[in-house]
Design a protein around this motif. Sequence first.
Motif: not given
Length: 551
Positions: A68-86
């Motif tokens: 989502k463009m209007d929400k913080k990246v880290l506040d979204q339900e993204i995978p917990k990995e380093d680096p985060i893959s998109f």
Amino acid sequence: MSIRGLKKKQPKTFKVKIITVDAEMEFSCEMKWKGKDLFDLVCRALGLRETWFFGLQYTVKGMCTWLKMDKKVLDQEIPKEDPISFHFLAKFYPEKVEEELLQEITQHLFFLQVKKQILDEEIYCSPEATVLLASYAVQAKYGDYDPNFHEPGFLAHDELLPKRVLRQYQLTAEMWEEKITAWYAEHRGIARDEAEMNYLKIAQDLEMYGVNYFPIAQNKNHTDLLLGVDAKGIHIYSINNRFSPNKSFEWSSIRNISCSEKELTIKPLDKKAEVFKFFSSQLKVNKLIFQLCIGNHDLFMRRRKVDSIEIQQMKAQAKEEKARKKMENQRLAREKQLREEAERAKEELERRLFQLEDEARQANEALLRSQEAAELLAEKAQIAEEEAKLLAQNAAEAEQERQRLEITALKSKEEKRLMEQKMREAELIAVKLVKESDRRAKEAEHLKQDLHEAREAERKAKQKLLDITRLNYPHMAKYPQYSPGDSRDANFDKGSIKLDLKDIDLKRLSFEIERERLDYLEKSRKFEDQLKELKSEIHALKLEEKQAGLY
């Protein structure tokens, strides 16, 4: 200010990995960044201005979701990995690619994504169309076909056809390559961006192009339908048929779309028309459907409005860029043509030079051969001259020999004639000698007979004399000492002497006859020797005549 104070003021960051269709990038993002901040950073890195078609996709719990463009990246339900893959992918598709895709980078990204979807069989394509699309993909990658460079097997490592098509037809890789190359050779002169656009123009007419499918149900208990969202509207499909929709709602005929938990409601523009309600298995699916519907509807309405200044500028720039590229391509085509003509002329000159060099080499070799032949001919001429002299000498000698042989032949003829004459004379002599011999033999025989007769007469005479003596003087035998008898004895002795003389004449005659016979035999032997010698001379003359005739 201390270094520690500076460190405290530096914002905290986290790493992300952006995966495009053909590349990967890593960025450091601030903790407070929203989705739009990261998205804009990626677009700037790619040089992309047509950002409304794309989005950042990630996978969580097996479900693909858009950032989502209007929400913080880290506040979204993204995978917990380093680096985060998109994944940077096209989220919305244009209705007409040729009119809406203005930038070359936009076309290229769409081309790569649609190509991948066709190869992964997310978009169905007929075998014939896949071969044509593959030929455009090859043109975009390798440029114009060159049989000298693109040898058989050059597509062995390229994935160009879906596995379904490969399984459907029992063809070898070489056969498929031959079919693709046949189309590929016809695309000569097409630039990379034009080949990619032709690929997209064919692909946009496929039934599954740009459609996002979601399983739905008409009630809460059954999932027996598919809902598809694309640039033209919403479509309802049966579960086993993704090509022909059972029902379609174009964006222009939809008044409102609402989403509440697992229920999705589509209200047609016609208020009298029936409102359609569907159910999905998860709330997230409903929200994703709703999000795609809003984005596609906005783009649909945007296409039907007057372009904004930014779009107008982009279109003008794209038009200028296309014109410039067209001129550049034409210039490059002319240069390429000139270069090819120059290369052909160069090859022709090189071929001609090689031919001239070859001709010069052959001429040089011919000259050397001619010189060698001339030397050989000179030697032969000298040898021939010497042979001619020798032959002339031999001819002169032969002429002399001929003359000598003629003279010899004449002499031989004369000698032969003389010899023949001698032979004839010898034969005559021999005949005479034979006759004489016969005569003499006869005479000798007569003489012998006469001698024999004489001796017989002598014997008879002696016998008769003795008989007469006995008859006339028988006492003479008793009285041999009587003197008158001495006179008779003397007479008798005289008669004996006469007989002895006659006897002597006979002996002499016999001796002469024998001597003449021996002389005759000696002469005959000598004559036979002369005849043999004459025959030998005649035989030798005949041999000389034969040899002279052969010569």
